[in-house]
Design a protein around this motif. Structure first.
Motif, PDB file in Angstrom:
ATOM      1  N   THR A  63       0.918  -1.185  -0.080  1.00 52.47           N
ATOM      2  CA  THR A  63      -0.066   0.030  -0.083  1.00 52.47           C
ATOM      3  C   THR A  63       1.078   1.289  -0.043  1.00 52.47           C
ATOM      4  O   THR A  63       1.853   1.211   0.883  1.00 52.47           O
ATOM      5  CB  THR A  63      -1.065  -0.012   1.277  1.00 52.47           C
ATOM      6  OG1 THR A  63      -1.719  -1.283   1.238  1.00 52.47           O
ATOM      7  CG2 THR A  63      -1.737   1.157   1.167  1.00 52.47           C
ATOM      8  N   SER A 109       2.207  -2.176   4.689  1.00 51.88           N
ATOM      9  CA  SER A 109       1.979  -3.317   4.166  1.00 51.88           C
ATOM     10  C   SER A 109       0.506  -3.663   3.746  1.00 51.88           C
ATOM     11  O   SER A 109       0.116  -4.529   3.043  1.00 51.88           O
ATOM     12  CB  SER A 109       2.290  -4.539   5.376  1.00 51.88           C
ATOM     13  OG  SER A 109       1.532  -4.051   6.422  1.00 51.88           O
ATOM     14  N   ASP A 110      -0.586  -2.784   4.423  1.00 49.05           N
ATOM     15  CA  ASP A 110      -1.736  -3.001   3.902  1.00 49.05           C
ATOM     16  C   ASP A 110      -2.547  -1.711   4.435  1.00 49.05           C
ATOM     17  O   ASP A 110      -1.798  -0.791   4.994  1.00 49.05           O
ATOM     18  CB  ASP A 110      -2.506  -4.275   4.602  1.00 49.05           C
ATOM     19  CG  ASP A 110      -2.427  -4.351   6.052  1.00 49.05           C
ATOM     20  OD1 ASP A 110      -2.194  -3.335   6.944  1.00 49.05           O
ATOM     21  OD2 ASP A 110      -2.268  -5.445   6.451  1.00 49.05           O
ATOM     22  N   MET A 111      -3.746  -1.675   4.307  1.00 49.95           N
ATOM     23  CA  MET A 111      -4.794  -0.450   4.627  1.00 49.95           C
ATOM     24  C   MET A 111      -4.484  -0.226   6.220  1.00 49.95           C
ATOM     25  O   MET A 111      -4.517   1.028   6.512  1.00 49.95           O
ATOM     26  CB  MET A 111      -6.117  -0.612   4.255  1.00 49.95           C
ATOM     27  CG  MET A 111      -6.361  -0.596   2.683  1.00 49.95           C
ATOM     28  SD  MET A 111      -5.805   1.244   1.966  1.00 49.95           S
ATOM     29  CE  MET A 111      -6.966   2.045   2.931  1.00 49.95           C
ATOM     30  N   ARG A 112      -4.606  -1.336   6.765  1.00 46.95           N
ATOM     31  CA  ARG A 112      -4.717  -1.349   8.430  1.00 46.95           C
ATOM     32  C   ARG A 112      -3.439  -0.200   8.857  1.00 46.95           C
ATOM     33  O   ARG A 112      -3.223   0.395   9.683  1.00 46.95           O
ATOM     34  CB  ARG A 112      -4.944  -2.331   8.890  1.00 46.95           C
ATOM     35  CG  ARG A 112      -4.840  -2.359  10.635  1.00 46.95           C
ATOM     36  CD  ARG A 112      -5.948  -1.700  11.037  1.00 46.95           C
ATOM     37  NE  ARG A 112      -5.895  -1.238  12.392  1.00 46.95           N
ATOM     38  CZ  ARG A 112      -6.007   0.177  13.058  1.00 46.95           C
ATOM     39  NH1 ARG A 112      -6.058   1.390  12.195  1.00 46.95           N
ATOM     40  NH2 ARG A 112      -5.704   0.274  14.288  1.00 46.95           N
ATOM     41  N   HIS A 113      -2.163  -1.078   8.211  1.00 45.42           N
ATOM     42  CA  HIS A 113      -0.714  -0.523   8.647  1.00 45.42           C
ATOM     43  C   HIS A 113      -0.621   1.092   8.227  1.00 45.42           C
ATOM     44  O   HIS A 113      -0.403   1.556   8.758  1.00 45.42           O
ATOM     45  CB  HIS A 113       0.101  -1.447   7.714  1.00 45.42           C
ATOM     46  CG  HIS A 113       1.549  -0.923   8.217  1.00 45.42           C
ATOM     47  ND1 HIS A 113       2.494  -1.289   7.359  1.00 45.42           N
ATOM     48  CD2 HIS A 113       2.089  -0.086   8.902  1.00 45.42           C
ATOM     49  CE1 HIS A 113       3.685  -1.041   7.881  1.00 45.42           C
ATOM     50  NE2 HIS A 113       3.362  -0.013   8.657  1.00 45.42           N
ATOM     51  N   GLU A 115      -3.226   3.005   7.957  1.00 46.99           N
ATOM     52  CA  GLU A 115      -4.030   3.957   8.701  1.00 46.99           C
ATOM     53  C   GLU A 115      -3.488   4.007  10.085  1.00 46.99           C
ATOM     54  O   GLU A 115      -3.425   5.443  10.691  1.00 46.99           O
ATOM     55  CB  GLU A 115      -5.386   3.064   9.076  1.00 46.99           C
ATOM     56  CG  GLU A 115      -6.513   3.919  10.009  1.00 46.99           C
ATOM     57  CD  GLU A 115      -7.540   3.133  10.024  1.00 46.99           C
ATOM     58  OE1 GLU A 115      -8.281   3.492  10.399  1.00 46.99           O
ATOM     59  OE2 GLU A 115      -7.609   1.904   9.987  1.00 46.99           O
ATOM     60  N   ARG A 116      -2.583   3.228  10.635  1.00 50.98           N
ATOM     61  CA  ARG A 116      -1.732   3.331  11.978  1.00 50.98           C
ATOM     62  C   ARG A 116      -0.721   4.490  11.708  1.00 50.98           C
ATOM     63  O   ARG A 116      -0.491   5.061  12.718  1.00 50.98           O
ATOM     64  CB  ARG A 116      -1.249   2.042  12.290  1.00 50.98           C
ATOM     65  CG  ARG A 116      -2.223   1.080  12.929  1.00 50.98           C
ATOM     66  CD  ARG A 116      -1.718  -0.334  13.661  1.00 50.98           C
ATOM     67  NE  ARG A 116      -0.453  -0.826  12.955  1.00 50.98           N
ATOM     68  CZ  ARG A 116      -0.942  -2.074  12.189  1.00 50.98           C
ATOM     69  NH1 ARG A 116      -2.053  -2.503  11.908  1.00 50.98           N
ATOM     70  NH2 ARG A 116      -0.044  -2.474  11.568  1.00 50.98           N
ATOM     71  N   GLU A 119      -2.308   7.765  11.640  1.00 50.15           N
ATOM     72  CA  GLU A 119      -2.759   8.116  12.864  1.00 50.15           C
ATOM     73  C   GLU A 119      -1.452   8.607  13.763  1.00 50.15           C
ATOM     74  O   GLU A 119      -1.645   9.626  14.546  1.00 50.15           O
ATOM     75  CB  GLU A 119      -3.207   6.940  13.748  1.00 50.15           C
ATOM     76  CG  GLU A 119      -4.640   6.675  13.176  1.00 50.15           C
ATOM     77  CD  GLU A 119      -5.226   5.292  13.661  1.00 50.15           C
ATOM     78  OE1 GLU A 119      -4.551   4.639  14.382  1.00 50.15           O
ATOM     79  OE2 GLU A 119      -6.579   5.146  13.607  1.00 50.15           O
TER      80      GLU A 119
END
Length: 149
Positions: A63, A109-113, A115-116, A119
């Motif tokens: 990502t 690595s991905d969308m959640r990463h 996002e973190r 943040e």
């Protein structure tokens, strides 16, 4: 830097593993002459180093996004740089014209990463707000030193 030096730099920017003989053939010089010029360009600071380009996806960074940072009015560029240097996900950061104070390129690595990371960046004490966009498909990436001579 003259035109011949620029041509050598361009060839090296495309593939720094090329031999001096190969570069010489392309620019019309002997291998020792190319080496002397490269050594001089390094000594003068025009060439700052040699590196490898790695596809971020090969390292698991699937990502990519860009984050616009909007900072408090008294934030110095050095403060932004120091804070972002602690994020391994930040590939590049630049101060910019326009409304944003800086634009940051992030690989995750991905969308959640992603996002973190977003943040954490937004939580820096000097950041008032952020705005991000995700890359769908990179269309063009250039690593050269400019147009060929």
């Amino acid at each position: 830097m003259n035109e011949l030096d620029e041509r050598i730099v361009h060839v090296l920017a495309e593939d720094a593993r090329r031999s001096y003989a190969d570069i010489g053939t392309e620019v019309g010089l002997s291998a020792p002459a190319v080496k002397r010029r490269v050594d001089r360009l390094r000594a003068e600071g025009a060439i700052t180093g040699f590196t490898v380009r790695v596809d971020p996806a090969a390292l698991g960074w699937q990502t990519e996004g860009f984050v616009e940072m909007y900072c408090r009015s008294n934030t110095a560029p050095g403060d932004i740089r120091r804070a972002l240097s602690h994020y391994p996900e930040v590939a590049s950061a630049s101060t910019v014209t326009g409304d944003a104070d800086a634009v940051v390129q992030v690989f995750a690595s991905d969308m959640r990463h992603f996002e973190r990371v977003l943040e954490r960046i937004a939580g820096e004490p000097f950041v008032e707000r952020t705005k991000s966009v995700l890359v769908l498909s990179p269309l063009l990436r250039r690593y050269s030193a400019g147009p060929p001579g």
